[in-house]
Design a protein around this motif. Sequence first.
Motif, mmCIF file in Angstrom:
data_model
loop_
_atom_site.group_PDB
_atom_site.id
_atom_site.type_symbol
_atom_site.label_atom_id
_atom_site.label_comp_id
_atom_site.label_asym_id
_atom_site.label_seq_id
_atom_site.Cartn_x
_atom_site.Cartn_y
_atom_site.Cartn_z
ATOM 1 N N PRO A 1 57.767 39.058 33.857
ATOM 2 C CA PRO A 1 59.203 38.626 33.681
ATOM 3 C C PRO A 1 60.380 39.600 33.237
ATOM 4 C CG PRO A 1 57.987 38.010 31.685
ATOM 5 C CD PRO A 1 57.003 38.700 32.744
ATOM 6 N N ASP A 2 59.829 41.004 32.692
ATOM 7 C CA ASP A 2 60.825 42.116 32.375
ATOM 8 C C ASP A 2 60.799 43.128 33.666
ATOM 9 O OD1 ASP A 2 60.610 40.852 29.686
ATOM 10 O OD2 ASP A 2 58.832 41.846 28.862
ATOM 11 N N ALA A 3 60.306 42.806 34.531
ATOM 12 C CA ALA A 3 60.408 43.615 35.589
ATOM 13 C C ALA A 3 61.766 43.622 36.270
ATOM 14 C CB ALA A 3 59.383 43.410 36.864
ATOM 15 N N SER A 4 62.203 44.858 36.683
ATOM 16 C CA SER A 4 63.872 45.124 37.122
ATOM 17 C C SER A 4 63.969 45.670 38.403
ATOM 18 C CB SER A 4 64.769 45.776 36.285
ATOM 19 O OG SER A 4 64.029 46.739 35.860
ATOM 20 N N PRO A 5 64.783 45.496 39.273
ATOM 21 C CA PRO A 5 65.766 44.592 39.338
ATOM 22 C C PRO A 5 65.790 43.104 39.201
ATOM 23 C CG PRO A 5 65.917 45.432 41.244
ATOM 24 C CD PRO A 5 64.549 46.024 40.565
ATOM 25 N N LYS A 6 64.559 42.788 39.827
ATOM 26 C CA LYS A 6 63.983 41.096 39.867
ATOM 27 C C LYS A 6 62.870 41.146 39.190
ATOM 28 C CE LYS A 6 66.322 40.193 44.231
ATOM 29 N NZ LYS A 6 66.267 39.755 45.680
ATOM 30 N N GLN A 7 62.486 39.936 38.630
ATOM 31 C CA GLN A 7 61.080 39.396 38.087
ATOM 32 C C GLN A 7 60.077 39.688 39.345
ATOM 33 O OE1 GLN A 7 61.633 35.752 36.231
ATOM 34 N NE2 GLN A 7 62.352 36.452 34.344
ATOM 35 N N MET A 8 58.926 40.161 38.819
ATOM 36 C CA MET A 8 57.904 40.350 39.862
ATOM 37 C C MET A 8 56.465 39.729 39.442
ATOM 38 S SD MET A 8 56.302 43.894 41.091
ATOM 39 C CE MET A 8 57.858 44.501 41.588
ATOM 40 N N ALA A 9 55.651 39.444 40.275
ATOM 41 C CA ALA A 9 54.457 38.744 40.121
ATOM 42 C C ALA A 9 53.597 39.193 41.078
ATOM 43 C CB ALA A 9 54.570 37.055 40.129
ATOM 44 N N LEU A 10 52.045 39.688 40.837
ATOM 45 C CA LEU A 10 51.120 40.026 41.695
ATOM 46 C C LEU A 10 50.213 38.934 41.711
ATOM 47 C CD1 LEU A 10 50.301 43.740 40.424
ATOM 48 C CD2 LEU A 10 51.930 43.008 42.166
ATOM 49 N N VAL A 11 49.723 38.620 42.922
ATOM 50 C CA VAL A 11 48.760 37.629 43.350
ATOM 51 C C VAL A 11 47.864 38.051 44.197
ATOM 52 C CG1 VAL A 11 48.429 35.329 44.405
ATOM 53 C CG2 VAL A 11 50.668 35.865 42.990
ATOM 54 N N GLY A 12 46.617 37.818 43.932
ATOM 55 C CA GLY A 12 45.489 38.423 44.674
ATOM 56 C C GLY A 12 44.056 38.238 44.409
ATOM 57 N N ILE A 13 43.100 39.048 45.040
ATOM 58 C CA ILE A 13 41.782 38.608 44.726
ATOM 59 C C ILE A 13 41.298 40.091 44.069
ATOM 60 C CG2 ILE A 13 39.556 38.404 45.844
ATOM 61 C CD1 ILE A 13 41.260 36.500 47.631
ATOM 62 N N PHE A 14 40.337 39.880 43.240
ATOM 63 C CA PHE A 14 39.579 41.025 42.971
ATOM 64 C C PHE A 14 38.016 40.752 43.316
ATOM 65 C CE2 PHE A 14 36.458 42.812 39.824
ATOM 66 C CZ PHE A 14 36.508 44.006 39.901
ATOM 67 N N ALA A 15 37.444 41.813 43.858
ATOM 68 C CA ALA A 15 36.038 41.415 44.303
ATOM 69 C C ALA A 15 35.067 42.771 43.744
ATOM 70 C CB ALA A 15 35.950 41.580 45.993
ATOM 71 N N PRO A 16 34.086 42.457 42.962
ATOM 72 C CA PRO A 16 33.261 43.677 42.389
ATOM 73 C C PRO A 16 32.735 44.272 43.432
ATOM 74 C CG PRO A 16 32.434 41.395 41.756
ATOM 75 C CD PRO A 16 33.748 41.110 42.346
ATOM 76 N N THR A 17 31.863 43.433 44.556
ATOM 77 C CA THR A 17 31.397 44.287 45.513
ATOM 78 C C THR A 17 32.074 43.742 46.681
ATOM 79 O OG1 THR A 17 29.559 44.186 44.661
ATOM 80 C CG2 THR A 17 29.126 44.549 46.962
ATOM 81 N N ALA A 18 33.238 44.518 47.184
ATOM 82 C CA ALA A 18 34.058 43.842 48.419
ATOM 83 C C ALA A 18 33.581 44.073 49.552
ATOM 84 C CB ALA A 18 35.451 44.629 48.143
ATOM 85 N N VAL A 19 33.956 42.951 50.535
ATOM 86 C CA VAL A 19 33.551 43.157 52.061
ATOM 87 C C VAL A 19 35.038 42.350 52.670
ATOM 88 C CG1 VAL A 19 31.210 43.329 51.952
ATOM 89 C CG2 VAL A 19 32.286 40.987 52.037
ATOM 90 N N ILE A 20 35.257 42.863 53.837
ATOM 91 C CA ILE A 20 36.181 41.926 54.588
ATOM 92 C C ILE A 20 35.643 41.750 55.801
ATOM 93 C CG2 ILE A 20 38.475 42.346 55.524
ATOM 94 C CD1 ILE A 20 39.166 44.503 53.578
ATOM 95 N N ASP A 21 35.731 40.307 56.188
ATOM 96 C CA ASP A 21 35.238 39.750 57.489
ATOM 97 C C ASP A 21 36.098 38.767 57.770
ATOM 98 O OD1 ASP A 21 34.549 37.648 55.647
ATOM 99 O OD2 ASP A 21 32.279 38.269 55.719
ATOM 100 N N GLU A 22 35.438 37.916 58.569
ATOM 101 C CA GLU A 22 36.177 36.760 59.094
ATOM 102 C C GLU A 22 36.746 35.652 58.016
ATOM 103 O OE1 GLU A 22 31.797 35.529 59.221
ATOM 104 O OE2 GLU A 22 33.217 37.375 59.871
ATOM 105 N N ARG A 23 36.154 35.569 56.826
ATOM 106 C CA ARG A 23 36.461 34.949 55.738
ATOM 107 C C ARG A 23 37.661 35.493 54.987
ATOM 108 N NH1 ARG A 23 31.265 34.167 52.347
ATOM 109 N NH2 ARG A 23 33.011 33.609 50.606
#
Length: 542
Positions: free
Chosen positions: A358-380
């Motif tokens: 809420p203290d970010a400027s010039p606009k409030q900001m939010a990060l949304v995402g995924i954390f993967a301890p053993t990351a892979v990227i596939d059709e999912r």
Amino acid sequence: MKDQQALENPEPAHERAYEGASAPTMPRLGVRGTLRFLWRQLTSMNTALVLLLLLAVAAVPGSLLPQRSVNPAKTEQFLADNGWWGELLDWAGFFEVFTSPWFSAIYLLLFISLVGCVVPRCVTYARQVVAKPPRTPRRLQRFTGYTRRPLANEAPKDIQLRAARHLKKAGYRVRTLEEGSGTLSVSAERGYLREAGNLVFHLALLGVLLGVGLGYLTSYRGQITVVEGEGFANSLTSYDSFEPGAWFNPDDLPAFRFTLDEFRAEFSTDSSNPKSFGLPTKFEADLTVDAPGRETYKQRVRVNEPLEVDGASAFLLGNGYAPIITVRDPEGHVVADGPVRTVANDKNYTGQLVLKMPDASPKQMALVGIFAPTAVIDERGPHSRYAGLVNPKLFVTAHTGDLGLDEGVPTNAYQIDVSTLDQVTDSRGKPLLMTLAPGEKFDLPDGSSIEFRDIKRYAAFDVKHDPWQGFTLVMALVSAAGLMLSLFIPRRRMWVRATPDGEGSEIEVAGLARSEDFALADDVTRLADRLAPTPASADLRE
């Protein structure tokens, strides 16, 4: 003439006798009689057993279904996965079983039934204990092990004294009787501990119900999450969720605190067994505990090995990863810095991450995402293939706009509605998806920066305090002891009658068991052998 009348009127004579008479009417119970009838039905032992069975059956959903008081997130996930069926179970109280009206009704009825059943039995038992054994029956031949023998040169009085002395040594309560014409008898009874054990069992069961009920009213339960290197102080504001009993006093919270020094988790790496691969094999947390009146000490907490301090128990409930993220605005000011706890969505710890700034400027900001301890990227899409830290990656998107935090309305820290926010895009106007590994940094088009510095573990604890827990445990042990007494101690009666027979006497010995007693017949025979030994049993005589 009578035969002719019988042929003309074939109705039975007893039916003809009631012709013209009014039908019998049953007396009305009335309000008082109805209440007494209902009370007798409620306080019968059969009703108590049925209610006890119903209570056990009613507790089954509390073990099979997630409960809001234990794991609210899992409960909401179950509702989301099961649609109308989950809503129906929720309406019926299956996710709050132990506080539902129907469970409470069964619990209360069982308590009342046991009180009404046990108290009169205690009064009756107290009268039986101080009462003398019953008189010797006239016809002993109807009873178990009946034995009749002559005994020369011994008076009935001597036989009565020897029988009474032997039965007292064997633990019987003895009553000597005179039956007239010189006939004397002994009536003996033992096994009162059987009924005492039965009463102790039911009284202790009442104690268990009382302890559970009072414990629910005076206890508290709360859930917390602690990141490695951080601490927890036992105060209301430190809990993520907190459920006190109706009679709980916040001033009774034990004043202790602890620091999570390190959390360790190990997972199976046996690739030959796909079913067990990735499953946890060990969870343990090292704590530094500080409690009033004690020196600071170290303790290792494992599953089912909680931290016990000042009457409170902290159970290791769950764990996860907390990536350490630093976010700076275009002017270089730090608007977020520290570990962000992720919520695992599967057994491989693919975690959802939400970071609100809420203290970010010039606009409030939010990060949304995924954390993967053993990351892979596939059709999912991006996800984790293993729960351990083999190839940790952070996949996040940035959103700007009004986060709705300035309105003073509490919101879920792990959820955010991005439909009202603007997603940050790249130079081509496409949504910007950032992929970061530990130590990497990403610069946004407006000059802001996001740095994925490191990873920590966090542990979730379930803190419980029940001041009646010890009382309930003692009552449960007493109940088990009473049940053993009622099962293994036989209650029986023994009678000896000595009748004058010339210069000697004739004796009769018999017994009666109040329950299954396979040794009674042999004991009757042995008693007869002591009093009037046959040649084969002369060595048993005193």
